[in-house]
Write a protein that holds these residues in place. Structure first.
Motif, PDB file in Angstrom:
ATOM      1  N   GLU A   1      -6.512 -45.163  -2.231  1.00 53.96           N
ATOM      2  CA  GLU A   1      -6.281 -44.727  -0.857  1.00 53.96           C
ATOM      3  C   GLU A   1      -6.495 -43.230  -0.683  1.00 53.96           C
ATOM      4  N   ALA A   2      -6.599 -42.495  -1.775  1.00 48.39           N
ATOM      5  CA  ALA A   2      -6.720 -41.040  -1.691  1.00 48.39           C
ATOM      6  C   ALA A   2      -8.134 -40.639  -1.252  1.00 48.39           C
ATOM      7  N   VAL A   3      -8.222 -39.520  -0.558  1.00 51.69           N
ATOM      8  CA  VAL A   3      -9.509 -38.946  -0.154  1.00 51.69           C
ATOM      9  C   VAL A   3     -10.058 -38.139  -1.325  1.00 51.69           C
ATOM     10  N   ARG A   4     -11.228 -38.486  -1.757  1.00 47.96           N
ATOM     11  CA  ARG A   4     -11.834 -37.785  -2.900  1.00 47.96           C
ATOM     12  C   ARG A   4     -12.775 -36.711  -2.367  1.00 47.96           C
ATOM     13  N   VAL A   5     -12.573 -35.475  -2.854  1.00 52.40           N
ATOM     14  CA  VAL A   5     -13.297 -34.303  -2.372  1.00 52.40           C
ATOM     15  C   VAL A   5     -14.108 -33.710  -3.527  1.00 52.40           C
ATOM     16  N   ALA A   6     -15.413 -33.677  -3.378  1.00 55.52           N
ATOM     17  CA  ALA A   6     -16.276 -33.034  -4.376  1.00 55.52           C
ATOM     18  C   ALA A   6     -16.269 -31.528  -4.150  1.00 55.52           C
ATOM     19  N   ASP A   7     -16.152 -30.768  -5.219  1.00 51.78           N
ATOM     20  CA  ASP A   7     -16.048 -29.312  -5.111  1.00 51.78           C
ATOM     21  C   ASP A   7     -17.367 -28.703  -4.647  1.00 51.78           C
ATOM     22  N   LEU A   8     -17.286 -27.768  -3.697  1.00 54.20           N
ATOM     23  CA  LEU A   8     -18.486 -27.164  -3.131  1.00 54.20           C
ATOM     24  C   LEU A   8     -19.276 -26.366  -4.163  1.00 54.20           C
TER      25      LEU A   8
END
Length: 400
Positions: free
Chosen positions: A92-99
């Protein structure tokens, strides 16, 4: 107490259960670089370490996430193992790729494109064959014209002195044999001096006005010199391929004359692949005037790099304006161009598209994780020889 006792007491310290963070940062760190790696977990909002895991496998990270429910956002790099662990342990977590990692992947694709067109990085020579011929016509490569004697140099000075001495003795009525003995010269040399009315008669034709086997190939050498080829051996190889029958030393002597006589301006060194990649992926206002001019000339010569620069600027605008939802349009524009390296980059984005869009849209990043990763390297150096995982983990957690 001894050092071993102190380490034993540190290992016996009780662990305090850390609260599950809402925004979690995940990254790997090296226990032994190239061999063993662990995983560090950071609370992005408080910027404090939460836990250290003994490896970086998908199962270990997924199990930790399942045992600590409540994580809403996961910040990570482009690692497939961490992507799968987040999907399994915290679906359920939002996965964020590092910029930073996204931009680093784009820079690698840009570098591959620059490598493919590296032949166009050097500025073409502005000297044409006609210009080279005009330059050579206006230059006097010989010390004098073909029919004039050489008037300077140690040998010519010696000839003049000996000629004057021979004629001075002749005026005194001294025989040629005696003159040769007094001056230490051969009798034939004295006879030649005696028959010459002036020293210039001896000098004419000795160094000037004589044909050379290199003469038919000099126009080509002048052209190549004007184009920037000034290496004697390379010129020798080229004229030999065109039928030159002589040796390399003749070419070296003539090139030495060219080097002394011609105003050669060496071509400006071509920028390296790394330089051009840096210029393409850097903010335009951070380029110097010279770098901006060189980049402009390169883009004018190479349409592929010009299109690459356009796509890089468009992607930078998506990042700066947090317009992740516009990524699909950018991908379509890239796929319409014949840029294989960028196509590979786009394929990689498609495998982790949701996390990339979140990284381009949200304000979260893995910067805090990278900072703690550097601190772990410092602790490892401090505990060289004793930096087992359990002691390292306690030092990191208790320091927080």
């Amino acid at each position: 107490m001894s050092r071993s006792t102190l380490l034993r007491l540190i290992r016996a310290l009780p662990e305090r259960a850390a609260a599950t963070p809402r925004v979690l940062g995940i990254d790997e760190f090296a226990l032994r670089k190239g061999h063993n790696y662990g995983t560090i977990l950071i609370d992005i909002e408080t910027r404090k370490p939460v836990d250290l895991l003994p490896d970086r496998t998908t199962s270990t990270v997924a199990r930790w996430l399942a045992e600590h429910p409540g994580v809403e956002v996961i910040c990570r790099d482009r690692s497939p193992a961490f992507a799968e662990a987040g999907r399994l342990g915290a679906p359920e977590a939002v996965r964020v790729a590092d910029l930073w990692h996204i931009w680093s992947n784009l820079a690698e694709a840009v570098e591959k494109t620059v490598v493919q067109h590296r032949a166009l990085l050097r500025e073409p020579s502005d000297n044409t064959t006609a210009t080279a011929a005009a330059v050579m016509e206006n230059l006097d490569l010989e010390a004098a014209s073909p029919m004039e004697p050489r008037t300077a140099g140690r040998l010519s000075d010696r000839v003049r002195e000996q000629h004057a001495a021979v004629h001075a003795l002749l005026d005194q009525g001294i025989a040629l044999r005696v003159i040769a003995r007094q001056l230490g010269l051969a009798r034939n040399t004295v006879r030649r001096y005696a028959h010459a009315a002036c020293a210039d008669e001896l000098l004419v034709g000795r160094w000037t006005g004589r044909a050379s086997i290199l003469d038919p190939y000099k126009p080509y050498m002048h052209q190549r010199w004007a184009e920037g080829c000034t290496v004697a051996h390379r010129l020798f190889e080229e004229v030999r391929e065109r039928g030159y029958p002589g040796g390399e030393n003749v070419v070296k002597v003539y090139v030495a004359k060219l080097r002394e006589s011609l105003p050669h301006v060496p071509p400006r060194k071509a920028p390296s692949v790394r330089d051009v990649t840096s210029w393409l992926t850097r903010r335009p206002d951070r380029l110097t005037e010279g770098q901006a001019q060189q980049l402009k000339a390169i883009l004018a010569r190479c349409p592929a790099l010009d299109r690459t620069a356009h796509h890089v600027r468009a992607f930078a605008e998506l990042m700066n304006n947090r317009e992740g939802r516009q990524l699909d349009k950018w991908i379509v524009a890239v796929q319409a161009d014949d840029l294989p390296a960028l196509h590979t980059f786009v394929t990689g984005l498609g495998q982790d598209l949701d996390a990339v869009i979140a990284g381009l849209s949200l304000r979260y990043s893995s910067g805090a994780v990278e900072g703690h990763n550097n601190k772990i390297k410092m602790l490892k150096r401090q505990m060289f020889g004793r930096a087992n995982f359990d002691l390292l983990r306690l030092r990191v957690l208790h320091a927080a």
